[in-house]
Motif scaffolding. Structure first.
Motif, PDB file in Angstrom:
ATOM      1  N   PHE A  27       0.919  -1.177   0.111  1.00 52.70           N
ATOM      2  CA  PHE A  27       0.074  -0.101  -0.010  1.00 52.70           C
ATOM      3  C   PHE A  27       0.950   1.170   0.059  1.00 52.70           C
ATOM      4  CE2 PHE A  27      -3.451   2.313   0.241  1.00 52.70           C
ATOM      5  CZ  PHE A  27      -3.800   3.117   1.216  1.00 52.70           C
ATOM      6  N   THR A  28       1.163   1.684  -1.258  1.00 50.29           N
ATOM      7  CA  THR A  28       2.377   2.718  -1.175  1.00 50.29           C
ATOM      8  C   THR A  28       1.787   4.109  -0.833  1.00 50.29           C
ATOM      9  OG1 THR A  28       1.706   2.828  -3.571  1.00 50.29           O
ATOM     10  CG2 THR A  28       3.392   1.710  -3.130  1.00 50.29           C
ATOM     11  N   ASP A  29       0.505   4.210  -0.891  1.00 53.50           N
ATOM     12  CA  ASP A  29      -0.087   5.659  -0.561  1.00 53.50           C
ATOM     13  C   ASP A  29       0.144   5.913   1.206  1.00 53.50           C
ATOM     14  OD1 ASP A  29      -1.050   6.232  -3.082  1.00 53.50           O
ATOM     15  OD2 ASP A  29      -3.085   5.479  -2.482  1.00 53.50           O
ATOM     16  N   HIS A  30       0.645   4.700   1.798  1.00 49.93           N
ATOM     17  CA  HIS A  30       0.946   5.113   3.251  1.00 49.93           C
ATOM     18  C   HIS A  30       1.612   6.176   3.674  1.00 49.93           C
ATOM     19  CE1 HIS A  30       1.018   4.097   7.615  1.00 49.93           C
ATOM     20  NE2 HIS A  30       2.319   3.709   7.551  1.00 49.93           N
ATOM     21  N   GLN A  31       2.867   6.338   2.662  1.00 46.30           N
ATOM     22  CA  GLN A  31       3.745   7.391   2.732  1.00 46.30           C
ATOM     23  C   GLN A  31       3.173   8.590   2.658  1.00 46.30           C
ATOM     24  OE1 GLN A  31       6.115   6.158  -0.515  1.00 46.30           O
ATOM     25  NE2 GLN A  31       5.669   8.023  -1.604  1.00 46.30           N
ATOM     26  N   ASP A  32       2.160   8.952   1.844  1.00 47.04           N
ATOM     27  CA  ASP A  32       1.338  10.023   1.659  1.00 47.04           C
ATOM     28  C   ASP A  32       0.549  10.334   2.893  1.00 47.04           C
ATOM     29  OD1 ASP A  32       2.618  10.748  -0.586  1.00 47.04           O
ATOM     30  OD2 ASP A  32       1.349   9.616  -1.809  1.00 47.04           O
ATOM     31  N   ILE A  33      -0.165   9.163   3.216  1.00 50.80           N
ATOM     32  CA  ILE A  33      -1.078   9.349   4.662  1.00 50.80           C
ATOM     33  C   ILE A  33      -0.490   9.849   5.880  1.00 50.80           C
ATOM     34  CG2 ILE A  33      -2.886   8.071   6.022  1.00 50.80           C
ATOM     35  CD1 ILE A  33      -3.447   6.692   3.439  1.00 50.80           C
ATOM     36  N   ALA A  34       0.780   9.183   6.224  1.00 53.56           N
ATOM     37  CA  ALA A  34       1.427   9.599   7.111  1.00 53.56           C
ATOM     38  C   ALA A  34       2.134  11.096   7.085  1.00 53.56           C
ATOM     39  CB  ALA A  34       2.772   8.565   7.276  1.00 53.56           C
ATOM     40  N   GLN A  35       2.248  11.482   5.767  1.00 56.62           N
ATOM     41  CA  GLN A  35       2.897  12.885   5.580  1.00 56.62           C
ATOM     42  C   GLN A  35       1.688  13.590   5.943  1.00 56.62           C
ATOM     43  OE1 GLN A  35       2.237  14.460   2.052  1.00 56.62           O
ATOM     44  NE2 GLN A  35       2.255  16.321   3.132  1.00 56.62           N
ATOM     45  N   ILE A  36       0.526  13.597   5.331  1.00 54.43           N
ATOM     46  CA  ILE A  36      -0.858  14.535   5.532  1.00 54.43           C
ATOM     47  C   ILE A  36      -1.015  14.613   6.974  1.00 54.43           C
ATOM     48  CG2 ILE A  36      -2.815  14.943   4.987  1.00 54.43           C
ATOM     49  CD1 ILE A  36      -2.193  13.462   2.030  1.00 54.43           C
TER      50      ILE A  36
END
Length: 171
Positions: free
Chosen positions: A1-10
């Motif tokens: 789930f590569t979007d995890h990095q963006d979710i954590a950043q947001i």
């Protein structure tokens, strides 16, 4: 789930804006861990570019919040991804150009707010050398830098060109 990095950043960005600095920094580190995991198995041009974009977003919010001492490590991480991207056998020149553009722009803005004019101008020149910087949408970035560095006439001229372009093409 590569979007995890963006979710954590947001999440981290939201927490930073709420004054929850320690929690924000923890989420930025979670984002970094997610990126590192992603790059263990997915290390093509798009993966490196997406991770660099997330790192840039973190650096940007830290800079906007005045946490200048925290920005440099994120710029260094972006530099290392850029170097990795140049070594990918089937590297994508568009992604490389976009990466360089964002890194140099952030470096120019950081140097400007820190009062390092020479470094800022050098990074801004490197930013302008990219094809990405020449795209109409990036004129806004150029103008932000020009305004931050006190070059208001140049910024106004660039904005006028952008306005003319938008009218001519029906935007």
């Amino acid at each position: 789930f590569t979007d995890h990095q963006d979710i954590a950043q947001i999440i981290g960005e939201c927490q930073l804006c709420l004054g929850q600095t320690n929690e924000a920094l923890q989420h930025f580190n979670r984002s970094l861990v997610a990126m590192q995991r992603r790059l263990l198995t997915n290390h093509g041009s798009i993966d490196l570019r997406e991770c660099q974009k997330t790192m840039n977003a973190i650096a940007n919010v830290l800079m906007r919040r005045g946490m200048f001492d925290k920005v440099a490590p994120w710029l260094e991480r972006q530099d290392s991804l850029y170097i990795r991207a140049t070594r990918v056998p089937d590297r994508d020149s568009v992604y490389l150009d976009e990466m360089k553009s964002e890194i140099e722009y952030m470096r120019a803005m950081l140097a400007t707010v820190q009062g390092h004019g020479y470094e800022a101008e050098r990074a801004y020149a490197a930013y302008l050398s990219t094809n990405t910087a020449k795209k109409p949408g990036n004129i806004i970035n150029s103008c932000r830098y020009l305004m931050a560095s006190g070059r208001y006439q140049e910024a106004a001229s660039n904005y006028a060109q952008l306005d003319k372009f938008m009218h001519e093409y029906g935007y």
